[in-house]
Design a protein around this motif. Sequence first.
Motif, PDB file in Angstrom:
ATOM      1  N   MET A 188      50.572  53.820  46.330  1.00  0.00           N
ATOM      2  CA  MET A 188      49.660  53.012  45.542  1.00  0.00           C
ATOM      3  C   MET A 188      49.426  53.677  44.201  1.00  0.00           C
ATOM      4  SD  MET A 188      46.845  51.540  48.250  1.00  0.00           S
ATOM      5  CE  MET A 188      45.883  50.790  46.996  1.00  0.00           C
ATOM      6  N   ILE A 189      49.091  52.878  43.246  1.00  0.00           N
ATOM      7  CA  ILE A 189      48.803  53.370  41.912  1.00  0.00           C
ATOM      8  C   ILE A 189      47.282  53.502  41.791  1.00  0.00           C
ATOM      9  CG2 ILE A 189      49.002  52.884  39.459  1.00  0.00           C
ATOM     10  CD1 ILE A 189      51.502  51.208  40.164  1.00  0.00           C
ATOM     11  N   THR A 190      46.828  54.703  41.512  1.00  0.00           N
ATOM     12  CA  THR A 190      45.394  54.980  41.540  1.00  0.00           C
ATOM     13  C   THR A 190      44.622  54.148  40.532  1.00  0.00           C
ATOM     14  OG1 THR A 190      45.862  57.224  42.293  1.00  0.00           O
ATOM     15  CG2 THR A 190      43.675  56.814  41.410  1.00  0.00           C
ATOM     16  N   TRP A 191      45.099  54.076  39.295  1.00  0.00           N
ATOM     17  CA  TRP A 191      44.342  53.333  38.288  1.00  0.00           C
ATOM     18  C   TRP A 191      44.284  51.842  38.636  1.00  0.00           C
ATOM     19  CZ3 TRP A 191      46.492  49.316  35.664  1.00  0.00           C
ATOM     20  CH2 TRP A 191      47.871  49.263  35.569  1.00  0.00           C
TER      21      TRP A 191
ATOM     22  N   ILE B 168      53.350  46.266  44.948  1.00  0.00           N
ATOM     23  CA  ILE B 168      53.316  47.727  44.766  1.00  0.00           C
ATOM     24  C   ILE B 168      53.517  48.422  46.108  1.00  0.00           C
ATOM     25  CG2 ILE B 168      51.818  49.672  44.171  1.00  0.00           C
ATOM     26  CD1 ILE B 168      50.627  47.867  41.962  1.00  0.00           C
ATOM     27  N   GLY B 169      52.880  47.899  47.157  1.00  0.00           N
ATOM     28  CA  GLY B 169      53.020  48.482  48.482  1.00  0.00           C
ATOM     29  C   GLY B 169      54.443  48.415  49.018  1.00  0.00           C
ATOM     30  N   ILE B 170      55.188  47.416  48.598  1.00  0.00           N
ATOM     31  CA  ILE B 170      56.591  47.298  49.015  1.00  0.00           C
ATOM     32  C   ILE B 170      57.474  48.237  48.206  1.00  0.00           C
ATOM     33  CG2 ILE B 170      58.589  45.740  49.036  1.00  0.00           C
ATOM     34  CD1 ILE B 170      56.558  43.464  49.652  1.00  0.00           C
TER      35      ILE B 170
ATOM     36  N   GLY C  58      59.720  56.776  46.158  1.00  0.00           N
ATOM     37  CA  GLY C  58      59.313  58.141  46.473  1.00  0.00           C
ATOM     38  C   GLY C  58      57.818  58.340  46.590  1.00  0.00           C
ATOM     39  N   ASN C  59      57.066  57.278  46.789  1.00  0.00           N
ATOM     40  CA  ASN C  59      55.610  57.388  46.935  1.00  0.00           C
ATOM     41  C   ASN C  59      55.203  56.799  48.289  1.00  0.00           C
ATOM     42  OD1 ASN C  59      52.863  57.553  46.588  1.00  0.00           O
ATOM     43  ND2 ASN C  59      52.745  55.917  45.078  1.00  0.00           N
TER      44      ASN C  59
END
Length: 122
Positions: free
Chosen positions: A1-4, A51-53, A59-60
């Motif tokens: 996930m992207i924090t921002w 984003i989750g896919i 690599g996250n």
Amino acid sequence: MITWFTYVEVAVAALGGLLCVILGLAGRRPSDLTVGILALIELLLIVQVVIGIVAPLTGNPPTGSLLEFWVYAVSAVLIPPAAVVWALLERSRWSTVIMGVAALAIAVMVWRMHVIWTVQGA
């Protein structure tokens, strides 16, 4: 996930939820504004699913349970349309409050998704 992106999602859902609850308690029925807030939240949730896919492929990977994350994600995506349909079928001030509570629940669910993805260790 992207924090921002998570912070943006939580802020939009929380502020939109508070606005809907306040408008509902003030006696306002569902309107373009309140339905639009939930539509924006739904759009952000769909982006979050994408984003989750993509994130594990880049690599996250999540540090917690992937199944738990996806249960939260799918459930969160289903809540806004259900709340809007309910609000449009029963056009009362309480419908606006229900949309607000749904948005606040989504804010909590998105934060939990972030915790599952980033904080839990093996």
